[in-house]
Scaffold this motif. Sequence first.
Motif, PDB file in Angstrom:
ATOM      1  N   SER A 230       0.817  -1.215   0.000  1.00  0.00           N
ATOM      2  CA  SER A 230       0.000   0.000   0.000  1.00  0.00           C
ATOM      3  C   SER A 230       0.853   1.268   0.000  1.00  0.00           C
ATOM      4  CB  SER A 230      -0.950   0.009   1.197  1.00  0.00           C
ATOM      5  OG  SER A 230      -0.225  -0.030   2.409  1.00  0.00           O
ATOM      6  N   ASP A 231       2.076   1.195   0.522  1.00  0.00           N
ATOM      7  CA  ASP A 231       2.982   2.348   0.471  1.00  0.00           C
ATOM      8  C   ASP A 231       3.645   2.465  -0.897  1.00  0.00           C
ATOM      9  OD1 ASP A 231       2.407   3.001   3.100  1.00  0.00           O
ATOM     10  OD2 ASP A 231       4.167   1.971   3.909  1.00  0.00           O
ATOM     11  N   LEU A 232       3.864   1.332  -1.538  1.00  0.00           N
ATOM     12  CA  LEU A 232       4.544   1.312  -2.835  1.00  0.00           C
ATOM     13  C   LEU A 232       3.611   1.810  -3.950  1.00  0.00           C
ATOM     14  CD1 LEU A 232       7.272   0.569  -3.967  1.00  0.00           C
ATOM     15  CD2 LEU A 232       6.498  -1.788  -4.176  1.00  0.00           C
ATOM     16  N   ILE A 233       2.345   1.381  -3.896  1.00  0.00           N
ATOM     17  CA  ILE A 233       1.378   1.813  -4.921  1.00  0.00           C
ATOM     18  C   ILE A 233       1.117   3.310  -4.744  1.00  0.00           C
ATOM     19  CG2 ILE A 233      -0.991   1.578  -5.744  1.00  0.00           C
ATOM     20  CD1 ILE A 233      -0.819  -1.411  -4.902  1.00  0.00           C
TER      21      ILE A 233
ATOM     22  N   ILE B 186       1.049  -3.665  -8.411  1.00  0.00           N
ATOM     23  CA  ILE B 186       2.105  -4.679  -8.328  1.00  0.00           C
ATOM     24  C   ILE B 186       1.542  -5.969  -8.907  1.00  0.00           C
ATOM     25  CG2 ILE B 186       3.607  -6.006  -6.803  1.00  0.00           C
ATOM     26  CD1 ILE B 186       3.273  -3.591  -4.809  1.00  0.00           C
ATOM     27  N   TRP B 187       2.219  -6.483  -9.907  1.00  0.00           N
ATOM     28  CA  TRP B 187       1.824  -7.745 -10.532  1.00  0.00           C
ATOM     29  C   TRP B 187       2.365  -8.879  -9.661  1.00  0.00           C
ATOM     30  CZ3 TRP B 187      -1.109  -9.904 -14.146  1.00  0.00           C
ATOM     31  CH2 TRP B 187      -0.789 -11.188 -14.584  1.00  0.00           C
ATOM     32  N   LEU B 188       1.461  -9.663  -9.101  1.00  0.00           N
ATOM     33  CA  LEU B 188       1.845 -10.839  -8.317  1.00  0.00           C
ATOM     34  C   LEU B 188       1.774 -12.094  -9.157  1.00  0.00           C
ATOM     35  CD1 LEU B 188      -0.125  -9.887  -5.099  1.00  0.00           C
ATOM     36  CD2 LEU B 188       2.341  -9.689  -5.465  1.00  0.00           C
ATOM     37  N   GLY B 189       0.891 -12.092 -10.145  1.00  0.00           N
ATOM     38  CA  GLY B 189       0.763 -13.213 -11.058  1.00  0.00           C
ATOM     39  C   GLY B 189       0.227 -14.456 -10.378  1.00  0.00           C
ATOM     40  N   GLU B 190       0.605 -15.587 -10.937  1.00  0.00           N
ATOM     41  CA  GLU B 190       0.219 -16.872 -10.400  1.00  0.00           C
ATOM     42  C   GLU B 190       1.443 -17.511  -9.771  1.00  0.00           C
ATOM     43  OE1 GLU B 190      -1.487 -18.905 -13.736  1.00  0.00           O
ATOM     44  OE2 GLU B 190      -2.997 -17.349 -14.027  1.00  0.00           O
ATOM     45  N   GLU B 191       1.252 -18.632  -9.107  1.00  0.00           N
ATOM     46  CA  GLU B 191       2.365 -19.299  -8.432  1.00  0.00           C
ATOM     47  C   GLU B 191       3.517 -19.510  -9.412  1.00  0.00           C
ATOM     48  OE1 GLU B 191       3.226 -23.372  -5.934  1.00  0.00           O
ATOM     49  OE2 GLU B 191       1.170 -22.646  -6.101  1.00  0.00           O
ATOM     50  N   GLY B 192       4.701 -19.108  -9.010  1.00  0.00           N
ATOM     51  CA  GLY B 192       5.888 -19.242  -9.841  1.00  0.00           C
ATOM     52  C   GLY B 192       6.203 -18.013 -10.668  1.00  0.00           C
ATOM     53  N   ASP B 193       5.263 -17.071 -10.799  1.00  0.00           N
ATOM     54  CA  ASP B 193       5.517 -15.839 -11.547  1.00  0.00           C
ATOM     55  C   ASP B 193       6.393 -14.906 -10.729  1.00  0.00           C
ATOM     56  OD1 ASP B 193       3.928 -16.713 -13.605  1.00  0.00           O
ATOM     57  OD2 ASP B 193       2.272 -15.338 -13.216  1.00  0.00           O
ATOM     58  N   GLU B 194       7.159 -14.096 -11.412  1.00  0.00           N
ATOM     59  CA  GLU B 194       7.989 -13.077 -10.759  1.00  0.00           C
ATOM     60  C   GLU B 194       7.172 -11.805 -10.585  1.00  0.00           C
ATOM     61  OE1 GLU B 194      11.668 -10.248 -12.146  1.00  0.00           O
ATOM     62  OE2 GLU B 194      11.646 -12.320 -12.884  1.00  0.00           O
ATOM     63  N   ALA B 195       7.193 -11.255  -9.376  1.00  0.00           N
ATOM     64  CA  ALA B 195       6.481 -10.004  -9.118  1.00  0.00           C
ATOM     65  C   ALA B 195       7.100  -8.882  -9.956  1.00  0.00           C
ATOM     66  CB  ALA B 195       6.532  -9.653  -7.639  1.00  0.00           C
TER      67      ALA B 195
ATOM     68  N   PHE C  54      -7.270 -11.700  -9.351  1.00  0.00           N
ATOM     69  CA  PHE C  54      -6.374 -11.750  -8.204  1.00  0.00           C
ATOM     70  C   PHE C  54      -4.899 -11.915  -8.588  1.00  0.00           C
ATOM     71  CE2 PHE C  54     -10.427 -13.539  -6.408  1.00  0.00           C
ATOM     72  CZ  PHE C  54     -10.803 -12.379  -5.767  1.00  0.00           C
ATOM     73  N   ARG C  55      -4.493 -11.378  -9.734  1.00  0.00           N
ATOM     74  CA  ARG C  55      -3.076 -11.406 -10.092  1.00  0.00           C
ATOM     75  C   ARG C  55      -2.394 -10.068  -9.817  1.00  0.00           C
ATOM     76  NH1 ARG C  55      -2.916 -13.971 -15.927  1.00  0.00           N
ATOM     77  NH2 ARG C  55      -4.682 -12.585 -16.200  1.00  0.00           N
ATOM     78  N   LEU C  56      -3.184  -9.029  -9.529  1.00  0.00           N
ATOM     79  CA  LEU C  56      -2.647  -7.733  -9.142  1.00  0.00           C
ATOM     80  C   LEU C  56      -2.890  -7.516  -7.652  1.00  0.00           C
ATOM     81  CD1 LEU C  56      -3.925  -5.512 -12.091  1.00  0.00           C
ATOM     82  CD2 LEU C  56      -1.550  -6.135 -11.630  1.00  0.00           C
ATOM     83  N   ALA C  57      -1.954  -6.850  -6.992  1.00  0.00           N
ATOM     84  CA  ALA C  57      -2.098  -6.592  -5.552  1.00  0.00           C
ATOM     85  C   ALA C  57      -3.392  -5.838  -5.264  1.00  0.00           C
ATOM     86  CB  ALA C  57      -0.892  -5.813  -5.036  1.00  0.00           C
ATOM     87  N   SER C  58      -3.735  -4.853  -6.098  1.00  0.00           N
ATOM     88  CA  SER C  58      -4.930  -4.045  -5.852  1.00  0.00           C
ATOM     89  C   SER C  58      -6.215  -4.858  -5.928  1.00  0.00           C
ATOM     90  CB  SER C  58      -5.009  -2.878  -6.841  1.00  0.00           C
ATOM     91  OG  SER C  58      -5.199  -3.369  -8.159  1.00  0.00           O
TER      92      SER C  58
ATOM     93  N   ILE D 254      -6.548  -7.813  -4.702  1.00  0.00           N
ATOM     94  CA  ILE D 254      -6.625  -8.622  -3.481  1.00  0.00           C
ATOM     95  C   ILE D 254      -6.812  -7.744  -2.256  1.00  0.00           C
ATOM     96  CG2 ILE D 254      -5.369 -10.242  -2.004  1.00  0.00           C
ATOM     97  CD1 ILE D 254      -3.982 -11.272  -4.567  1.00  0.00           C
ATOM     98  N   MET D 255      -6.122  -6.614  -2.217  1.00  0.00           N
ATOM     99  CA  MET D 255      -6.195  -5.735  -1.043  1.00  0.00           C
ATOM    100  C   MET D 255      -7.617  -5.203  -0.882  1.00  0.00           C
ATOM    101  SD  MET D 255      -2.386  -3.956  -1.441  1.00  0.00           S
ATOM    102  CE  MET D 255      -3.043  -2.367  -1.507  1.00  0.00           C
ATOM    103  N   GLY D 256      -8.179  -5.375   0.307  1.00  0.00           N
ATOM    104  CA  GLY D 256      -9.530  -4.938   0.586  1.00  0.00           C
ATOM    105  C   GLY D 256     -10.580  -5.990   0.272  1.00  0.00           C
ATOM    106  N   THR D 257     -10.151  -7.174  -0.142  1.00  0.00           N
ATOM    107  CA  THR D 257     -11.069  -8.246  -0.513  1.00  0.00           C
ATOM    108  C   THR D 257     -11.245  -9.217   0.650  1.00  0.00           C
ATOM    109  OG1 THR D 257     -10.343  -8.074  -2.807  1.00  0.00           O
ATOM    110  CG2 THR D 257     -11.436 -10.109  -2.183  1.00  0.00           C
ATOM    111  N   THR D 258     -12.437  -9.773   0.759  1.00  0.00           N
ATOM    112  CA  THR D 258     -12.664 -10.790   1.786  1.00  0.00           C
ATOM    113  C   THR D 258     -12.096 -12.123   1.318  1.00  0.00           C
ATOM    114  OG1 THR D 258     -14.851 -11.293   0.922  1.00  0.00           O
ATOM    115  CG2 THR D 258     -14.744  -9.709   2.735  1.00  0.00           C
ATOM    116  N   ALA D 259     -11.670 -12.904   2.287  1.00  0.00           N
ATOM    117  CA  ALA D 259     -11.124 -14.237   2.029  1.00  0.00           C
ATOM    118  C   ALA D 259     -11.654 -15.175   3.102  1.00  0.00           C
ATOM    119  CB  ALA D 259      -9.599 -14.196   2.051  1.00  0.00           C
ATOM    120  N   SER D 260     -11.922 -16.391   2.722  1.00  0.00           N
ATOM    121  CA  SER D 260     -12.419 -17.388   3.670  1.00  0.00           C
ATOM    122  C   SER D 260     -11.242 -17.990   4.434  1.00  0.00           C
ATOM    123  CB  SER D 260     -13.132 -18.517   2.928  1.00  0.00           C
ATOM    124  OG  SER D 260     -14.208 -18.022   2.191  1.00  0.00           O
TER     125      SER D 260
END
Length: 195
Positions: free
Chosen positions: A20-23, A41-50, A110-114, A116-122
């Motif tokens: 949140s400070d970086l964005i 911030i691109w988080l991608g899928e498992e194994g992807d480089e941010a 859910f591949r970008l940080a934005s 996911i941030m602020g989203t509900t998760a079980s």
Amino acid sequence: DMKADQRAKFTLASDEVRASDLIGASVKNPAGEDVATVADIWLGEEGDEAKLIVREGGVAGVGGTLHAVSFDDAKIEPVAGDDEPNVRITYSEASLEGLPEFEQDGLDDFRLASEIMGTTASFAFNDEDGRVNDFIMKRDGEPEYIVVADNIASPEQYVIDYDELRVMQGDGDGTLVIDVDADDYATAKVLDDGQ
């Protein structure tokens, strides 16, 4: 359950930064001139480089052109007394403009940080939902932790390993699951927000 004031505190290390400070941070070229802004911030899928998704041009986060910049081509520098770090890239303004335009294949996947941030998760251990408020990353781009609250009104934020966040695909959009057991969540560190 341990109450928040009984849990260990988590304080960012000098080589860590909150997403949140970086964005929104300004992006400077090697000469120190502002050339872009960190849009996401691109988080991608498992194994992807941010990667940093930077916006050159545009006004107030609207318009302009998006480019993906590797964290290897960027240096994240903390700024004393300021929430936003300095981001210095190895590209000149002309080189940045010459990069391919970043286009995301799907939205809200859910591949970008934005996204996911602020989203509900079980939570995996019960039928309750929490809220993913932020990420803590190494300055080299490696996501380390997620910052979670029990719900939208909860003032306490807990720090959980990034690897415990799962995107589950269903018939429609994907959903987020925090894959921790009850004991691990009950002892998760509390984010020290006095940073």
